[in-house]
Design an enzyme around this catalytic site. Structure first.
Site, PDB file in Angstrom:
ATOM      1  N   HIS A 139      54.207  37.486  14.491  1.00 51.01           N
ATOM      2  CA  HIS A 139      55.538  38.028  14.187  1.00 51.01           C
ATOM      3  C   HIS A 139      56.253  38.398  15.486  1.00 51.01           C
ATOM      4  O   HIS A 139      56.417  39.567  15.820  1.00 51.01           O
ATOM      5  CB  HIS A 139      55.394  39.257  13.277  1.00 51.01           C
ATOM      6  N   HIS A 141      59.599  38.257  17.918  1.00 50.46           N
ATOM      7  CA  HIS A 141      61.027  38.016  18.134  1.00 50.46           C
ATOM      8  C   HIS A 141      61.175  37.682  19.618  1.00 50.46           C
ATOM      9  O   HIS A 141      60.986  38.548  20.476  1.00 50.46           O
ATOM     10  CB  HIS A 141      61.852  39.249  17.770  1.00 50.46           C
ATOM     11  N   LYS A 219      61.485  30.905   8.165  1.00 49.27           N
ATOM     12  CA  LYS A 219      61.510  32.335   7.876  1.00 49.27           C
ATOM     13  C   LYS A 219      62.763  32.672   7.076  1.00 49.27           C
ATOM     14  O   LYS A 219      63.870  32.303   7.457  1.00 49.27           O
ATOM     15  CB  LYS A 219      61.483  33.137   9.179  1.00 49.27           C
ATOM     16  N   HIS A 221      65.006  35.773   5.946  1.00 54.82           N
ATOM     17  CA  HIS A 221      65.241  37.144   6.405  1.00 54.82           C
ATOM     18  C   HIS A 221      66.423  37.735   5.660  1.00 54.82           C
ATOM     19  O   HIS A 221      67.431  37.065   5.424  1.00 54.82           O
ATOM     20  CB  HIS A 221      65.502  37.145   7.915  1.00 54.82           C
ATOM     21  N   HIS A 248      60.955  38.081   4.674  1.00 56.60           N
ATOM     22  CA  HIS A 248      61.369  39.464   4.948  1.00 56.60           C
ATOM     23  C   HIS A 248      62.380  39.796   3.852  1.00 56.60           C
ATOM     24  O   HIS A 248      63.512  39.328   3.887  1.00 56.60           O
ATOM     25  CB  HIS A 248      61.978  39.531   6.351  1.00 56.60           C
ATOM     26  N   HIS A 274      56.280  42.360   6.918  1.00 55.96           N
ATOM     27  CA  HIS A 274      56.629  43.775   6.709  1.00 55.96           C
ATOM     28  C   HIS A 274      56.154  44.275   5.347  1.00 55.96           C
ATOM     29  O   HIS A 274      56.918  44.853   4.576  1.00 55.96           O
ATOM     30  CB  HIS A 274      58.142  43.980   6.825  1.00 55.96           C
ATOM     31  N   HIS A 322      68.960  46.239  13.648  1.00 54.58           N
ATOM     32  CA  HIS A 322      69.731  45.535  12.615  1.00 54.58           C
ATOM     33  C   HIS A 322      71.238  45.685  12.797  1.00 54.58           C
ATOM     34  O   HIS A 322      71.996  45.473  11.851  1.00 54.58           O
ATOM     35  CB  HIS A 322      69.291  45.998  11.226  1.00 54.58           C
ATOM     36  N   ASP A 362      56.060  42.258  15.651  1.00 51.74           N
ATOM     37  CA  ASP A 362      57.505  42.429  15.449  1.00 51.74           C
ATOM     38  C   ASP A 362      58.168  42.741  16.794  1.00 51.74           C
ATOM     39  O   ASP A 362      59.073  43.560  16.888  1.00 51.74           O
ATOM     40  CB  ASP A 362      57.792  43.527  14.430  1.00 51.74           C
TER      41      ASP A 362
END
Length: 570
Positions: A139, A141, A219, A221, A248, A274, A322, A362
């Site tokens: 995971h 990013h 993925k 999201h 996600h 998550h 976010h 993450d």
């Protein structure tokens, strides 16, 4: 007959059957289950030692005859599949050929036929060291290119995830052109990569180009919309082209509740990101997917283990991650809905019982890439302290079953969920020789040596202008395997078969080999080694308390953890 005490033997050759080694400053003890060594015929390299011509080295036995390229001898191996054993590890052509007793069968007893050493064999003595498979982060990013350096220095050799750098919210490598640039950039590191494309489309045609372009999987999201139609479409394409879907889910429950998402998934296999929910997902009950047989659950390291600081640091991280505005009440409510002490506490226990199968970082999406491994062992140690020794332990004093459960979370299970476990994830013969050597006192936090594809790429190294490489300051530094064309030869990129069929490597001018994933669509929770528990999980919608098979899951946050400030300055 000459004799040695156990202490003397361990000092010279490393621990043997029945001996136990503490992992770092944790509460965990690894007990040797089996020793492949033959007393009196152990391999040692150096002045007056056994690995000399006509002794441990077989005269005339060269590379073409099958002599090993590299021998790691007298290692204490901690592996989720093989177990906790002592032995010699043989490497040939960048792959592991066997674990057993190495040397010269002409004068030594018990030598494995594939572990014969000759003049072509380089040796790294590992007595007193622990060897594990290279870590896999499921995971990532990729918001910063520099995270690759931190990953290697922490013992990670495979990175899987998305993002294209510091974009607004780095989630995926969506788009055929974009993933091509990431594959070209990946040539710069001796790391295996798997890039995830964007699965957020209710039209299947728009997903195929990303797979041909070099994505390992897709993925879905919530920031792009995790609607039931999107989930259903992506899974239909996955079933046809054999790749894993990462989900996600929708924190705000705007497009449906958990029940709607599960209905869209049906009985199809999916990788649930998550699982606890602080990083995102249906509030407050996403954690219940850890009890579904077709949902492969993973969680991330910001909430593991549960400490007195976990709750406070998450609010700010969520706001930034976010792209939320602290002056907008709805944005603040979004962040607050995710952070629930009850589910965070339950997450620790579900990891310890094997209900959550995988742990990733993450990275820079709230997690820390260099803490995948150390937080895994912090959690294991916390759980032993709070819940005691596992009842399924079979050794005299070791925590072997718990150790195998936790190392599987970032090795074999991380590989299996993506369909790449035939290449990496354990030290089984035939797999890439991606492994990490640790001094026991620094286990889980500071590797001694990182071997990638059978060659050293990172190591603790002293002052290069000094008389010996052990002269201080000792710092984790890149080594010869991390330079020139070696870094491409020693590592691979994992992709969908469509990219191999389209000859994407040639089109992009890649030197790294592209290896296809397979077998993802038949996976079940039962395939998660040491982590296959499927309890009936329920979340009280009023109190957020979590129950597994009717039992409330609760543990206290801790104020101190091992593998922390005793080792690091931050």
């Amino acid at each position: 007959m000459a004799t040695m005490t156990r202490k003397e033997y361990a000092a010279m050759y490393g621990p043997t059957t029945g001996d136990a080694v503490r992992l770092g400053d944790t509460s965990l003890l690894a007990e040797v289950e089996f020793d492949h060594s033959v007393p009196g015929d152990e391999c040692l390299h150096g002045g007056g030692k056994t690995l000399r011509d006509g002794m441990g080295l077989m005269p005339g036995h060269d590379s073409v005859d099958g002599a090993l390229d590299m021998l790691i001898c007298n290692a204490l191996i901690i592996d989720p599949v093989i177990g906790i054993v002592k032995g010699d590890i043989g490497i040939k052509d960048g792959k592991i050929v066997a674990i057993g007793k190495a040397g010269n069968p002409q004068i030594m007893d018990g030598v494995h036929p594939q572990l014969i050493c000759g003049v072509a064999t380089t040796v790294r003595d590992a007595e007193g060291l622990i060897v594990t498979p290279g870590g896999i982060d499921v995971h990532v990013h990729f918001d910063s290119a520099q995270l690759c350096d931190h990953a290697l220095a922490a013992g990670l050799t495979t990175l899987i995830g998305g993002s294209l750098g510091p974009i607004t919210v780095g989630i995926d490598c969506g788009g055929e052109w974009n993933v091509g640039k990431m594959l070209q950039a990946a040539e710069a590191w001796p790391i295996n990569f798997g890039f995830l494309g964007r699965g957020n489309s209710s039209k299947p045609e728009s997903l195929l180009g990303q797979l041909r372009g070099g994505c390992l999987g897709l993925k879905i999201h919530e920031d792009w919309g995790a609607m039931p139609a999107v989930i259903d479409t992506c899974l239909k394409v996955a079933d046809e082209y054999d790749f894993q879907v990462q989900l996600h889910t929708d924190t705000l429950n705007e497009s449906g509740f958990l029940e709607d998402t599960l209905a869209a998934i049906g009985d199809r296999t999916i990788h649930m990101y998550h699982t606890e929910g602080a990083g995102g997902g249906h509030a407050p009950d996403i954690i219940s997917v850890a009890g579904k047989s077709n949902c492969i659950p993973s969680s991330t390291n910001p909430t593991n283990p549960y400490t007195v600081n976990t709750f406070d640091e998450h609010l700010d991280m969520i706001m930034v991650c976010h792209h939320l505005n602290p002056d907008v009440p709805e944005d603040v409510a979004f962040a607050e809905s995710r952070v629930r002490p009850q589910t965070i506490a339950a997450e620790d226990i579900l990891h310890d019982t094997g209900a959550i199968s995988i742990l990733g970082s993450d990275s820079q999406g709230m997690g820390r890439i260099n803490e995948v491994i150390c937080r895994t062992w912090q959690l294991a140690s916390k759980m032993k302290d709070q819940r005691g020794r596992l009842p399924e332990e079979t050794t005299a004093l070791g925590d072997n079953e718990r150790i195998k459960r936790y190392i599987a979370k970032y090795t074999i299970n991380a590989a299996r969920v993506f369909g790449i476990d035939s290449y990496i994830g354990s030290l089984e013969p035939g797999k890439l020789a991606d492994l990490v050597l640790w001094r026991p006192a620094f286990f889980g936090i500071k590797p001694e040596l990182v071997v990638k594809g059978g060659f050293i790429v990172h190591a603790v190294m002293g002052d290069s202008a000094a008389s010996l490489y052990t002269c201080e300051p000792l710092v984790m530094r890149p080594q010869w395997g991390a330079f020139g064309e070696a870094k491409q030869a020693l590592s691979v990129n994992f992709v969908n078969r469509l990219a191999v069929e389209a000859d994407t490597a040639t089109r992009l001018g890649l030197k790294k080999q592209l290896l296809p994933a397979f077998g993802t669509r038949t996976l079940r929770k039962s395939d998660m080694l040491h982590n296959d528990a499927c309890p009936d999980i329920r979340v009280d919608p009023q109190t957020f308390d979590v129950y597994a098979d009717g039992e409330r899951l609760h543990c206290e946050p801790v104020s101190e953890v091992p593998l922390a400030q005793r080792y690091m300055l931050r």
